[in-house]
Design a protein around this motif. Structure first.
Motif, PDB file in Angstrom:
ATOM      1  N   GLY B  26       0.822  -1.208   0.000  1.00 10.01           N
ATOM      2  CA  GLY B  26       0.000   0.000   0.000  1.00 10.01           C
ATOM      3  C   GLY B  26       0.852   1.252   0.000  1.00 10.01           C
ATOM      4  N   VAL B  27       1.935   1.224   0.781  1.00  5.64           N
ATOM      5  CA  VAL B  27       2.871   2.357   0.804  1.00  5.64           C
ATOM      6  C   VAL B  27       3.484   2.530  -0.577  1.00  5.64           C
ATOM      7  CG1 VAL B  27       4.962   3.289   1.858  1.00  5.64           C
ATOM      8  CG2 VAL B  27       3.367   1.964   3.240  1.00  5.64           C
ATOM      9  N   LEU B  28       3.870   1.394  -1.177  1.00  4.77           N
ATOM     10  CA  LEU B  28       4.441   1.421  -2.529  1.00  4.77           C
ATOM     11  C   LEU B  28       3.465   2.064  -3.505  1.00  4.77           C
ATOM     12  CD1 LEU B  28       6.347  -1.233  -4.463  1.00  4.77           C
ATOM     13  CD2 LEU B  28       4.083  -0.678  -5.298  1.00  4.77           C
ATOM     14  N   SER B  29       2.197   1.692  -3.385  1.00  2.00           N
ATOM     15  CA  SER B  29       1.185   2.173  -4.314  1.00  2.00           C
ATOM     16  C   SER B  29       0.964   3.676  -4.159  1.00  2.00           C
ATOM     17  CB  SER B  29      -0.116   1.411  -4.081  1.00  2.00           C
ATOM     18  OG  SER B  29      -1.114   1.883  -4.933  1.00  2.00           O
ATOM     19  N   ILE B  30       0.870   4.154  -2.906  1.00  3.02           N
ATOM     20  CA  ILE B  30       0.634   5.590  -2.712  1.00  3.02           C
ATOM     21  C   ILE B  30       1.863   6.384  -3.138  1.00  3.02           C
ATOM     22  CG2 ILE B  30       1.341   5.863  -0.264  1.00  3.02           C
ATOM     23  CD1 ILE B  30      -1.906   7.292  -1.685  1.00  3.02           C
ATOM     24  N   PHE B  31       3.052   5.819  -2.925  1.00  4.20           N
ATOM     25  CA  PHE B  31       4.264   6.499  -3.399  1.00  4.20           C
ATOM     26  C   PHE B  31       4.330   6.510  -4.922  1.00  4.20           C
ATOM     27  CE2 PHE B  31       7.218   6.064   0.567  1.00  4.20           C
ATOM     28  CZ  PHE B  31       6.494   7.067   1.177  1.00  4.20           C
ATOM     29  N   HIS B  32       3.760   5.459  -5.543  1.00  2.00           N
ATOM     30  CA  HIS B  32       3.703   5.422  -7.005  1.00  2.00           C
ATOM     31  C   HIS B  32       2.922   6.635  -7.499  1.00  2.00           C
ATOM     32  CE1 HIS B  32       4.176   3.261 -10.774  1.00  2.00           C
ATOM     33  NE2 HIS B  32       2.943   3.532 -11.084  1.00  2.00           N
TER      34      HIS B  32
END
Lengths: 115, 131
Positions: B26-32
């Motif tokens: 989820g962190v990866l996705s929001i940083f994306h």
């Protein structure tokens, strides 16, 4: 609440595919151009300019830019759709985004074909 | 009489209440998303810099001066991270689209790999190019 009425055929599928196709184009170009930079080492102006004045590199750089701008359009449009509720504000932002990206397309073409 | 249970499913639409308890993917996705916005916002300055770098020896000098400024270097460091995160996370999403690494354990592992690779490359490039 999200009450989306899906109307018509291939709703969103085209953009979904384009987002991935442009991503693949950009990924290959990025690896290619970094390899060129690494092969040439630290460049002065003439060497740096000659990279992009080269016909095929110019062509692929332009394709990269087109992919980037289309990719940015889909991504930013999704952002407005997710976070901007008032239709008037959202529509304005959509139009401004399209205008900016269209301008960038003309700009990169002008830069590259003046070389 | 049968018991009618209407379960109210939680709707996680408040960005700020969920942002600090997300699992790694989820962190990866929001940083994306965040990195994508950052890259979009700097398109015009980057086009200007690119134009300066290829147009003439004088404009190239100007480009070198701007690029050598500490503030520019700091911005570049952020951009290099944004690009590499977007690049690596994007490749992970492409694999997930192809049904590769979809289950929870694999998805968490690949998210960790994306953070490892993108942050390592960011440090490496900042060290070799910006310092």
């Amino acid at each position: 609440m999200i009450n989306r009425i899906v109307v018509g055929a291939h709703y969103g599928l085209k953009d979904w595919i384009i987002q991935r196709a442009t991503a693949v184009v950009m990924a290959f170009y990025s690896i290619f151009i970094v390899a060129v930079f690494l092969a040439l080492g630290p460049a002065d102006f003439e060497v740096w300019r000659s990279i992009f004045a080269n016909g095929p590199v110019k062509f692929f750089t332009f394709l990269f830019a087109l992919s980037l701008f289309y990719h940015a359009w889909i991504g930013v449009r999704d952002l407005w759709m997710d976070y901007i509720k008032p239709v008037s504000v959202r529509l304005t932002l959509h139009v401004l985004t399209i205008l900016a990206l269209t301008g960038y397309t003309a700009w990169i073409a002008a830069i590259l074909w003046r070389l | 009489m049968s018991e009618l249970r209407i379960r109210k499913r939680p709707k996680y639409l408040d960005l700020f209440s969920i942002m600090f308890s997300l699992p790694l993917p989820g962190v990866l996705s929001i940083f994306h998303r965040v990195s994508g916005v950052g890259l979009f916002l700097v398109l015009a300055p980057l086009l200007w810099l690119f134009q300066a770098s290829v147009t003439s020896p004088e404009s190239f000098e100007c480009f070198v001066r701007v690029a050598a400024h500490p503030v520019t270097k700091l911005l570049f460091a952020g951009l290099i991270w944004a690009f590499l995160h977007h690049f690596c996370a994007g490749i992970r999403f492409l694999f997930i689209d192809l049904d590769v690494g979809v289950d929870l354990a694999a998805a968490r592992r690949s998210a960790a790999i994306v953070f490892g690779v993108s942050l390592t490359l960011t440090a490496l490039i900042c060290w070799r190019v910006l310092l």
